[in-house]
Enzyme design. Structure first.
Site, PDB file in Angstrom:
ATOM      1  N   GLY A   1      45.725  -3.094  26.087  1.00  6.87           N
ATOM      2  CA  GLY A   1      45.149  -4.197  26.848  1.00  6.87           C
ATOM      3  C   GLY A   1      44.106  -3.778  27.865  1.00  6.87           C
TER       4      GLY A   1
ATOM      5  N   ASN B   1      50.632  -8.276  17.088  1.00  2.00           N
ATOM      6  CA  ASN B   1      51.684  -8.513  18.079  1.00  2.00           C
ATOM      7  C   ASN B   1      51.170  -9.569  19.056  1.00  2.00           C
ATOM      8  OD1 ASN B   1      53.579  -8.414  20.124  1.00  2.00           O
ATOM      9  ND2 ASN B   1      53.020  -6.345  20.825  1.00  2.00           N
TER      10      ASN B   1
ATOM     11  N   GLU C   1      51.285   3.989  20.481  1.00  2.00           N
ATOM     12  CA  GLU C   1      50.518   3.163  21.412  1.00  2.00           C
ATOM     13  C   GLU C   1      50.461   3.835  22.786  1.00  2.00           C
ATOM     14  OE1 GLU C   1      50.458  -1.236  20.027  1.00  2.00           O
ATOM     15  OE2 GLU C   1      52.243  -0.932  21.245  1.00  2.00           O
TER      16      GLU C   1
ATOM     17  N   SER D   1      44.140  -1.594  22.274  1.00  2.00           N
ATOM     18  CA  SER D   1      42.757  -2.068  22.299  1.00  2.00           C
ATOM     19  C   SER D   1      42.015  -1.892  20.972  1.00  2.00           C
ATOM     20  CB  SER D   1      41.983  -1.412  23.450  1.00  2.00           C
ATOM     21  OG  SER D   1      42.575  -1.765  24.699  1.00  2.00           O
TER      22      SER D   1
ATOM     23  N   HIS E   1      58.686  -1.383  22.197  1.00  2.00           N
ATOM     24  CA  HIS E   1      57.336  -1.598  22.731  1.00  2.00           C
ATOM     25  C   HIS E   1      57.312  -1.183  24.199  1.00  2.00           C
ATOM     26  CE1 HIS E   1      53.661  -3.473  24.113  1.00  2.00           C
ATOM     27  NE2 HIS E   1      53.271  -3.461  22.850  1.00  2.00           N
TER      28      HIS E   1
ATOM     29  N   GLU F   1      55.986  -2.398  26.729  1.00  2.00           N
ATOM     30  CA  GLU F   1      56.217  -3.466  27.729  1.00  2.00           C
ATOM     31  C   GLU F   1      57.706  -3.706  27.903  1.00  2.00           C
ATOM     32  OE1 GLU F   1      53.531  -6.297  25.955  1.00  2.00           O
ATOM     33  OE2 GLU F   1      51.873  -5.001  26.560  1.00  2.00           O
TER      34      GLU F   1
ATOM     35  N   LYS G   1      52.737 -11.020  21.387  1.00  3.39           N
ATOM     36  CA  LYS G   1      53.376 -10.967  22.716  1.00  3.39           C
ATOM     37  C   LYS G   1      53.776 -12.383  23.144  1.00  3.39           C
ATOM     38  CE  LYS G   1      50.796  -6.790  23.549  1.00  3.39           C
ATOM     39  NZ  LYS G   1      50.194  -5.857  24.475  1.00  3.39           N
TER      40      LYS G   1
HETATM   41  P1  PGA Z   1      46.291  -4.543  22.662  1.00  9.69           P
HETATM   42  O1  PGA Z   1      47.893  -4.456  22.535  1.00  9.69           O
HETATM   43  O2  PGA Z   1      45.728  -4.508  21.268  1.00  9.69           O
HETATM   44  O3  PGA Z   1      46.027  -5.857  23.347  1.00  9.69           O
HETATM   45  O4  PGA Z   1      45.845  -3.368  23.459  1.00  9.69           O
HETATM   46  C1  PGA Z   1      48.516  -3.620  21.604  1.00  9.69           C
HETATM   47  C2  PGA Z   1      50.019  -3.721  21.720  1.00  9.69           C
HETATM   48  O5  PGA Z   1      50.547  -3.734  22.841  1.00  9.69           O
HETATM   49  O6  PGA Z   1      50.741  -3.775  20.695  1.00  9.69           O
END
Ligand code: PGA
Length: 247
Positions: A171, A12, A165, A211, A93, A95, A14
């Site tokens: 992140g 992903n 997640e 992460s 997601h 976010e 983003k």
């Molecule tokens: P990350 O993000 O691997 O940077 O923690 C995962 C995601 O939000 O899909």
């Protein structure tokens, strides 16, 4: 079945990379073979070009609108995605749930329109740090699954994958331990089994995200109910992403 299923490693991106960066990623990625199935979720503007540069890699969008067309300035529909050869869409997601205030009901509408347009859906679920600390994880996940999948029949379930997640792990470098992730994945499978029966649950792919790195992927992949990973930060670098896809 769960253990023998081919794993999916999804990237992903983003809101990252210029077109030039995306093209270099494709050039670096192309040379590599991966053990697990790979899906890339780049930003909308690069989907078409990437589909030409990486014809064998399934591509997905990071969102779609809940209507197929109409007066929705700035939005992108499932119909459009399908028409450019996109095969997946990431929905729900955290976010988007947080910044765009997407509700389970809205995500449900998006899933329906995506399935109608023959897209595969990766539905993201996960709890906040506060919910995690208060022991509400299972309750939150169950609601996200029930409301997100409301009205989706079992014949559509082969087109759906779930990404667990935990928001506190995204992140942050704070990956869930394999044991923590396995517990929630097992709960997700059990919930799907109650909703759709055991055979649907057994063949459902449940990915872990938050992460994931080349260093921690192997340990996560050893768990029975972890069928792959949804990778954010580490998917931006072709070399790291390939390492995870070979873990
Ligand atoms: P990350 O993000 O691997 O940077 O923690 C995962 C995601 O939000 O899909």
């Amino acid at each position: 079945m769960e253990g023998s299923m081919k794993k999916i490693v999804a990237g992903n991106w983003k809101m990252n990379k210029t077109l030039g960066d995306a093209v270099s990623f494709a050039a670096n990625f192309k040379k590599e073979k991966t053990k697990h199935e790979v899906i890339i979720f780049p930003p909308f503007p690069y989907l078409e070009q990437l589909s030409r540069l990486l014809p064998v890699v399934p591509l997905g969008a990071q969102n779609c609108h809940e209507e197929e067309s109409g007066a929705f300035t700035g939005e992108v529909s499932a119909l459009m995605l399908r028409s450019i050869g996109c095969t997946w869409v990431l929905l729900g997601h955290s976010e988007r749930r947080e910044y765009q205030k997407e509700s389970n009901a809205q995500i449900n509408q998006k899933i329906k329109v995506a399935l109608k347009n023959n897209l595969h859906v990766m539905l993201c679920v996960g709890e906040t740090e506060k919910e995690h600390k208060e022991g509400l994880t299972n309750e939150i996940i169950k609601r996200q699954l029930k409301e997100g999948l409301a009205g989706i029949t079992s014949d559509h379930m082969p087109s759906i994958a779930i990404a667990y997640e935990p928001i506190w792990a995204i992140g942050t470098g704070n990956t869930a331990t394999p044991k923590q992730a396995q517990e929630v994945h097992s709960f997700i499978r059990e919930t799907i089994s109650k909703l759709y029966g055991e055979s649907v649950a057994k063949s459902l792919r449940i990915l872990y995200g938050g992460s994931v790195t080349p260093q921690n992927a192997s340990a996560l992949f050893k768990e029975k109910d972890i069928n792959g990973a949804l990778v954010g930060g580490a998917s931006l670098d072709a070399e790291k992403f390939v390492k995870i896809a070979n873990s």
